[in-house]
Enzyme design. Sequence first.
Site, PDB file in Angstrom:
ATOM      1  CB  CYS A  82      -0.984  -0.034   1.164  1.00  0.00           C
ATOM      2  SG  CYS A  82      -2.395   1.082   0.945  1.00  0.00           S
ATOM      3  CG  HIS A 169      -3.609  -3.677   3.351  1.00  0.00           C
ATOM      4  ND1 HIS A 169      -2.619  -3.165   4.162  1.00  0.00           N
ATOM      5  CD2 HIS A 169      -4.237  -2.605   2.799  1.00  0.00           C
ATOM      6  CE1 HIS A 169      -2.655  -1.843   4.122  1.00  0.00           C
ATOM      7  NE2 HIS A 169      -3.629  -1.476   3.301  1.00  0.00           N
ATOM      8  CD  GLU A 171      -1.287  -6.151   5.703  1.00  0.00           C
ATOM      9  OE1 GLU A 171      -1.380  -4.939   5.941  1.00  0.00           O
ATOM     10  OE2 GLU A 171      -0.921  -6.600   4.600  1.00  0.00           O
TER      11      GLU A 171
END
Length: 510
Positions: A82, A169, A171
């Site tokens: 990002c 993202h 994660e």
Amino acid sequence: MKNADILVLDFGSQYTQLIARRLREQGVYAELMPFNVSIEAIKAKNPKGIILSGGPASVYAKDAYFCDEGVFTLGLPVLGICYGMQLLAHKNGADVAPAGHKEYGKANLNIVKKCDFFKGVPDTSVVWMSHSDKVNELPQGFEVLANSENSEFCVFANLDKKLYALQFHPEVAHSEFGDTMLKNFAKICGCESTWNMGSFAKKEVQAIREKVGNDKVLCAVSGGVDSSVVAALLAHAIPDNLIVVFVDNGLLRTNEAKQVEEMFKLKLGVNLISIDASELFLSRLKGVRDPEKKRKIIGETFIEVFDKEAKKHSNVKYLAQGTLYTDVIESSVVGSSKTIKSHHNVGGLPEWMEFELIEPLREIFKDEVRRLGLELGLSRDIVYRHPFPGPGLAIRIMGEVNTSSLELLRKADVILREELKSSGWYDKTWQAFCVLLNVNSVGVMGDNRTYENAVCLRVVDASDGMTASFSRLPYDLLENCSRRIINEVDGINRVVYDISSKPPATIEWE
């Protein structure tokens, strides 16, 4: 100083520590450092790779966050996520500007070039976007690996230099194959799966022994998972120098004080000192409605009580706390993450205190704490208890806390937990509790009008507390909870269910 397999530079995203958690789940030790850490400090950690996290800033803004230029000259693999992706683009001469179409939520990732980074990832998968800026051109020396509907350069890389940039993202759990991509990046870095709670326990026990020496440690316990694991770890390291103290602050659930005493004395074999300070806590909370003030008062009073107890013992130098990584991120101690709320056990000790902090769990996540507890021999019923906040029921009562509101909340909370356990749903959820809204609503009971309290049920699914979704409980179960609470708890005539996720809401209401 412990080496890190992968360093995660924190540019302020609330998801930053999820990156480290995902890598640790795969046995790779990842550590967070502030985005502006010196290159000397980075070299001292001897990392095999670096990840640049997301963040709220814009690379073209005057107050943009930049890492040390040396990060890009170490010759290590770098993954930008990002904001980190936009930083990689900006540093390599590409234009980054406000996006005409902001992306928040799920998007389809379409791979256009296969490589080691996408090993095990299908050509199309769902990823999680959260950005308002856009890379408008491909940086020189980079090539496109994947795109999305609104992002032509969703993933790009310089494969020779092992520089990877993602707009999404990986994660976050909503990114279907995010774990796989992070695992692949770790392999590209040459990392091996050597991180586990067994090795952590051995190293932490040794570190505690070396730090404490012949001094004594005062360990505060609440009966929750975190403080129980801290006590068990300290009992392994310094059994003769450990003083375990339980403070009944008057903000506990029904029969909890008794259960805590039995657990530590009978199940853990710890000599527990129990202090009833309920009147002190409640007197200081009288008239206080602001949640931050409540947290601060409770935290300061805890410290005061512990300090008084410590002075009864000789050679007490340390206070042990169960501070976790998630506590730290929400209090914005690492990097530049924006403050969500303060935590009662984050931020250090007041200057007047005569002992130092020991926080052996400060750098691990809740799921790691549970695994550590099992490694230390704690029973599953202790290790898998639902999280309970240090400030207790005070932050589950909107507004002022008093004995009558506590009694209402306790009765409702018991019913919720009983229903979840009898239906088999308790162990399926991350956390379940009631919130007393301190808002009255009109009702009808029999032929009479009522104007009584409303209570909210909060039940969530999560793996670490960093993100959470409301639990999809069966309607029959919700109906049973509502019926019992209204019928059995005088003073409550309405039950509502919180269907907010985190983010944007937090799990606790205050």
